[in-house]
Design a protein around this motif. Structure first.
Motif, PDB file in Angstrom:
ATOM      1  N   ARG A   1       0.680  -1.163   0.073  1.00 53.57           N
ATOM      2  CA  ARG A   1       0.164   0.229  -0.020  1.00 53.57           C
ATOM      3  C   ARG A   1       0.867   1.129  -0.134  1.00 53.57           C
ATOM      4  O   ARG A   1       1.945   1.219   0.624  1.00 53.57           O
ATOM      5  CB  ARG A   1      -0.939  -0.027   1.213  1.00 53.57           C
ATOM      6  N   ARG A   2       0.660   2.077  -0.715  1.00 55.26           N
ATOM      7  CA  ARG A   2       1.195   3.626  -0.953  1.00 55.26           C
ATOM      8  C   ARG A   2       0.315   4.694  -0.358  1.00 55.26           C
ATOM      9  O   ARG A   2      -0.889   4.828  -0.654  1.00 55.26           O
ATOM     10  CB  ARG A   2       1.908   3.656  -2.361  1.00 55.26           C
ATOM     11  N   TRP A   3       0.803   5.774   0.204  1.00 54.84           N
ATOM     12  CA  TRP A   3       0.289   6.946   0.721  1.00 54.84           C
ATOM     13  C   TRP A   3       0.907   8.022   0.225  1.00 54.84           C
ATOM     14  O   TRP A   3       2.099   8.215   0.107  1.00 54.84           O
ATOM     15  CB  TRP A   3       0.124   6.880   2.354  1.00 54.84           C
ATOM     16  N   PRO A   4       0.140   9.004  -0.423  1.00 55.54           N
ATOM     17  CA  PRO A   4       0.939  10.448  -0.603  1.00 55.54           C
ATOM     18  C   PRO A   4       1.086  11.434   0.365  1.00 55.54           C
ATOM     19  O   PRO A   4       0.677  12.243   0.250  1.00 55.54           O
ATOM     20  CB  PRO A   4      -0.279  11.060  -1.742  1.00 55.54           C
ATOM     21  N   VAL A   5       2.429  10.791   1.096  1.00 55.36           N
ATOM     22  CA  VAL A   5       2.651  11.761   2.161  1.00 55.36           C
ATOM     23  C   VAL A   5       4.024  12.491   1.712  1.00 55.36           C
ATOM     24  O   VAL A   5       4.909  11.657   1.339  1.00 55.36           O
ATOM     25  CB  VAL A   5       2.903  10.700   3.434  1.00 55.36           C
ATOM     26  N   SER A   6       3.798  13.668   1.947  1.00 53.12           N
ATOM     27  CA  SER A   6       5.056  14.314   1.386  1.00 53.12           C
ATOM     28  C   SER A   6       5.745  14.837   2.721  1.00 53.12           C
ATOM     29  O   SER A   6       5.239  15.060   3.622  1.00 53.12           O
ATOM     30  CB  SER A   6       4.800  15.612   0.678  1.00 53.12           C
ATOM     31  N   LEU A   7       7.042  15.426   2.546  1.00 55.96           N
ATOM     32  CA  LEU A   7       8.058  15.874   3.426  1.00 55.96           C
ATOM     33  C   LEU A   7       8.038  17.525   3.431  1.00 55.96           C
ATOM     34  O   LEU A   7       8.396  18.035   2.266  1.00 55.96           O
ATOM     35  CB  LEU A   7       9.268  15.205   3.481  1.00 55.96           C
TER      36      LEU A   7
END
Length: 222
Positions: free
Chosen positions: A183-189
């Motif tokens: 599973r992938r999540w669009p979490v940015s830094l």
């Protein structure tokens, strides 16, 4: 020579039903045993919430020139019964000095919780170190952490500070994980003005299988 006699017995209606009941009982017991096994091994663990135990320790030692080496150790243990997949980890370390005057603060009781303090306040936290790590669930294909039950992620970092420059270290940290594989999540830094890192979209993704633990005020004496 005498005639052979063959005796044929026919089960009565009662015996017929007794055999049928025994067969049904055996089938039910086998089905129940299979269900219990599948439930205990598959269904129940999959529905249990994850049990993740992050822990941080801070050690410091005096160097030859009088400076202090500060070492932060990280341990995150999977205490549940299902594998966990770490999405990302951030730790920010701040140097803290406390002011000379006390500050009185009261959080009025609410829902059974209350806080009162009459203590010195930390003054002008100074960022000393910021560490950000993203793993495969957050889009980094080259880094993957799969924690099996009863196993832990171990990490550390260190930095030096001038002697007696700070009285304590404050840690701010966040760690995100999931039980879902592939599973992938669009979490940015993102990076704050003081240089510290944080995950920008982690809160928006909670409830989709992503879980994030965080702490903003963990103090360790120097």
């Amino acid at each position: 020579m005498g005639r052979e006699l063959h005796v044929h017995s026919h089960p009565s209606g009662v015996e017929h039903w007794r055999h049928l009941i025994e067969i049904v009982a055996l089938a039910v017991a086998a089905f129940w045993g299979l269900y219990v096994f599948v439930y205990q091994e598959r269904i129940k663990p999959a529905n249990e919430p994850p049990e993740f135990q992050p822990a941080f320790t801070v050690e410091h030692a005096t160097l030859r020139g009088g400076e202090e080496l500060v070492k932060v150790d990280i341990s995150a243990k999977n205490a549940g019964s299902e594998p966990l997949y770490v999405g990302g980890l951030i730790v920010n370390a701040y140097g803290i000095r406390f002011g000379s005057s006390r500050h009185v603060h009261l959080d009025a009781p609410r829902n059974g919780d209350a806080d009162f303090s009459s203590a010195l306040l930390p003054a002008h936290p100074s960022l000393l170190y910021s560490m950000a790590r993203s793993f495969q669930p957050f889009g980094n294909p080259n880094s993957f952490i799969n924690l099996q039950p009863a196993t832990a992620y171990q990490g550390s970092f260190a930095f030096a500070v001038p002697s007696a420059a700070f009285e304590a270290v404050k840690l701010e940290w966040v760690i995100c994980f999931s039980k879902l594989t592939n599973r992938r999540w669009p979490v940015s830094l993102k990076q704050h003005r003081d240089g510290s890192f944080w995950f920008e979209d982690s809160a928006a993704n909670t409830g989709t299988g992503l879980i994030c633990y965080d702490e903003r005020d963990a103090y360790y004496p120097l």
